[in-house]
Design an enzyme around this catalytic site. Structure first.
Site, PDB file in Angstrom:
ATOM      1  N   LYS A  17      10.033   1.389  -7.885  1.00  0.00           N
ATOM      2  CA  LYS A  17       9.724   2.693  -7.309  1.00  0.00           C
ATOM      3  C   LYS A  17       8.218   2.806  -7.176  1.00  0.00           C
ATOM      4  O   LYS A  17       7.481   2.726  -8.158  1.00  0.00           O
ATOM      5  CB  LYS A  17      10.270   3.812  -8.204  1.00  0.00           C
ATOM      6  CG  LYS A  17       9.988   5.214  -7.679  1.00  0.00           C
ATOM      7  CD  LYS A  17      10.707   6.269  -8.513  1.00  0.00           C
ATOM      8  CE  LYS A  17      10.122   6.358  -9.913  1.00  0.00           C
ATOM      9  NZ  LYS A  17      10.675   7.499 -10.696  1.00  0.00           N
ATOM     10  N   GLY A  19       4.707   4.555  -4.732  1.00  0.00           N
ATOM     11  CA  GLY A  19       4.162   5.861  -4.368  1.00  0.00           C
ATOM     12  C   GLY A  19       4.873   6.524  -3.208  1.00  0.00           C
ATOM     13  O   GLY A  19       4.911   7.752  -3.131  1.00  0.00           O
ATOM     14  N   PHE A  20       5.434   5.713  -2.312  1.00  0.00           N
ATOM     15  CA  PHE A  20       6.108   6.344  -1.177  1.00  0.00           C
ATOM     16  C   PHE A  20       7.425   5.662  -0.798  1.00  0.00           C
ATOM     17  O   PHE A  20       8.018   5.984   0.221  1.00  0.00           O
ATOM     18  CB  PHE A  20       5.168   6.381   0.050  1.00  0.00           C
ATOM     19  CG  PHE A  20       4.881   5.031   0.654  1.00  0.00           C
ATOM     20  CD1 PHE A  20       5.599   4.582   1.757  1.00  0.00           C
ATOM     21  CD2 PHE A  20       3.876   4.229   0.149  1.00  0.00           C
ATOM     22  CE1 PHE A  20       5.325   3.357   2.329  1.00  0.00           C
ATOM     23  CE2 PHE A  20       3.592   3.008   0.719  1.00  0.00           C
ATOM     24  CZ  PHE A  20       4.321   2.565   1.814  1.00  0.00           C
ATOM     25  N   LYS A  40      14.555  -1.206   1.384  1.00  0.00           N
ATOM     26  CA  LYS A  40      13.439  -0.342   1.029  1.00  0.00           C
ATOM     27  C   LYS A  40      13.628   1.011   1.696  1.00  0.00           C
ATOM     28  O   LYS A  40      13.788   1.106   2.909  1.00  0.00           O
ATOM     29  CB  LYS A  40      12.113  -0.970   1.486  1.00  0.00           C
ATOM     30  CG  LYS A  40      10.877  -0.297   0.938  1.00  0.00           C
ATOM     31  CD  LYS A  40       9.642  -1.137   1.248  1.00  0.00           C
ATOM     32  CE  LYS A  40       8.400  -0.568   0.596  1.00  0.00           C
ATOM     33  NZ  LYS A  40       7.211  -1.441   0.817  1.00  0.00           N
ATOM     34  N   ASP A 133      -3.026  -5.362  -1.693  1.00  0.00           N
ATOM     35  CA  ASP A 133      -2.464  -5.120  -3.030  1.00  0.00           C
ATOM     36  C   ASP A 133      -2.048  -6.435  -3.683  1.00  0.00           C
ATOM     37  O   ASP A 133      -0.937  -6.567  -4.206  1.00  0.00           O
ATOM     38  CB  ASP A 133      -1.274  -4.164  -2.948  1.00  0.00           C
ATOM     39  CG  ASP A 133      -0.962  -3.519  -4.303  1.00  0.00           C
ATOM     40  OD1 ASP A 133      -1.826  -3.581  -5.203  1.00  0.00           O
ATOM     41  OD2 ASP A 133       0.136  -2.959  -4.466  1.00  0.00           O
TER      42      ASP A 133
END
Length: 324
Positions: A17, A19-20, A40, A133
């Site tokens: 899970k 942030g969006f 997703k 990331d």
């Protein structure tokens, strides 16, 4: 979980899970063999039109990738007001599971890691995308072949002309460089994050736990037993000022190739000068066993040859006696 999305994807369990978005392991009920996949779902903590744009951007960029070490995007669709993206499932463990505080990777293993990941990252950059990331949790070591796969392009930035404004607040503290927080990420931003990941494996410490000097660069050199040449490469990968950093993955690879280290068949790097005593002893023992086996084999062949020739000698003598 007895949930089927769009009548096609049966949810097995939740994988993560963010942030969006939430990610789930699922079965593709309509494909032959019902293979596993990753579903997703866009579920932002704060509703914003740009979140949907970024979600669709991720799907569009993944559709451009055709690389064996990057999950393929299967489709992107809307179902009952929610947006979903389906990707190939990579069976393996992410590198955060290989990390333990205090445990240090060898220089050889880190060089192998860097060489492999720089090639994958170079492909991403060739496609005019910045991952933004890079960290252990977003790199999976595949079970079947041991190769490293780069996942989770949720923070990706497209340099290929897309009009979507990237979200500047992306990345993971400790791994992302300063310019990324200012919305000015570039290819060297990913190189910085990969360098910090390598430093984490070498030192056995999380990047956020490492002290910094006045220039805001991490102090780590005394915590790792590595050559000065590799340390110099990592220091240039993780310069705070991106102008002083490597500007391409190719440039880093060129310097890495100059290191006196060779890659073996396990995609890990080994070199005599970095081989520990136990490994050398193991090699010597193996060599001795092989030598003894060869000598025994030669002795067996010689003995067999002598034995096989005895009947021939006897037959020759017998024949001579008959002739007489």
């Amino acid at each position: 979980m007895n949930i089927v999305v769009d009548g096609r994807y049966q949810i097995i369990k939740r994988l993560g899970k963010g942030g969006f978005a939430h990610t789930y392991l699922a079965k593709n009920l309509t494909a032959p063999g019902k293979p596993q996949c990753v579903v997703k779902q866009l579920r932002p903590k704060v509703e914003h039109p740009r979140m949907l744009q970024l979600f669709k951007l991720e799907a569009a960029i993944l559709a451009r990738f055709k690389h064996s070490q990057i999950p393929q995007q299967v489709e992107c669709f809307e179902h009952q007001g929610d947006f979903f993206m389906v990707q190939d499932f990579v069976a393996g463990d992410d590198l955060s599971k290989e990390f333990t505080i205090g445990h240090q990777w060898s220089e050889a293993k880190v060089v192998g890691f860097l060489r492999e990941m720089l090639k994958v990252l170079g492909y991403v950059h060739q496609k005019q995308a910045i991952h933004r990331d890079i960290k252990p949790a977003n790199i999976i070591r595949r079970w079947d072949d041991g190769q490293l796969c780069l996942i989770d392009f949720g923070a990706v930035q497209d340099l290929g002309g897309d009009s979507v404004t990237p979200n500047p607040v992306v990345g993971t503290p400790g791994y992302h460089p300063p310019e990324q927080l200012n919305g000015a990420a570039n290819f060297s931003s990913d190189i910085y994050a990969l360098g910090m990941t390598a430093i984490q494996f070498l030192t056995g410490q999380y990047p956020l736990h490492l002290p910094k000097n006045e220039a805001k660069e991490v102090i780590w050199r005394d915590l790792a037993s590595i050559s000065d040449r590799l340390a110099t490469i990592l220091e240039q990968m993780t310069r705070v000022d991106d102008i002083e950093r490597y500007d391409s993955t190719t440039a880093v690879l060129v310097d890495l190739e100059r290191l006196p280290i060779e890659t073996d068949g396990d995609s890990q790097v080994r070199s005599p000068q970095f081989m520990d005593t136990e490994s050398r002893d193991r090699q010597l023992t193996t060599s001795r066993i092989m030598a003894i086996a060869v000598l025994i084999g030669l002795g067996f062949i010689s003995t067999a040859t002598i034995v096989n020739r005895i009947p021939l000698v006897q037959n020759s003598v017998g024949a001579s006696m008959v002739d007489r």
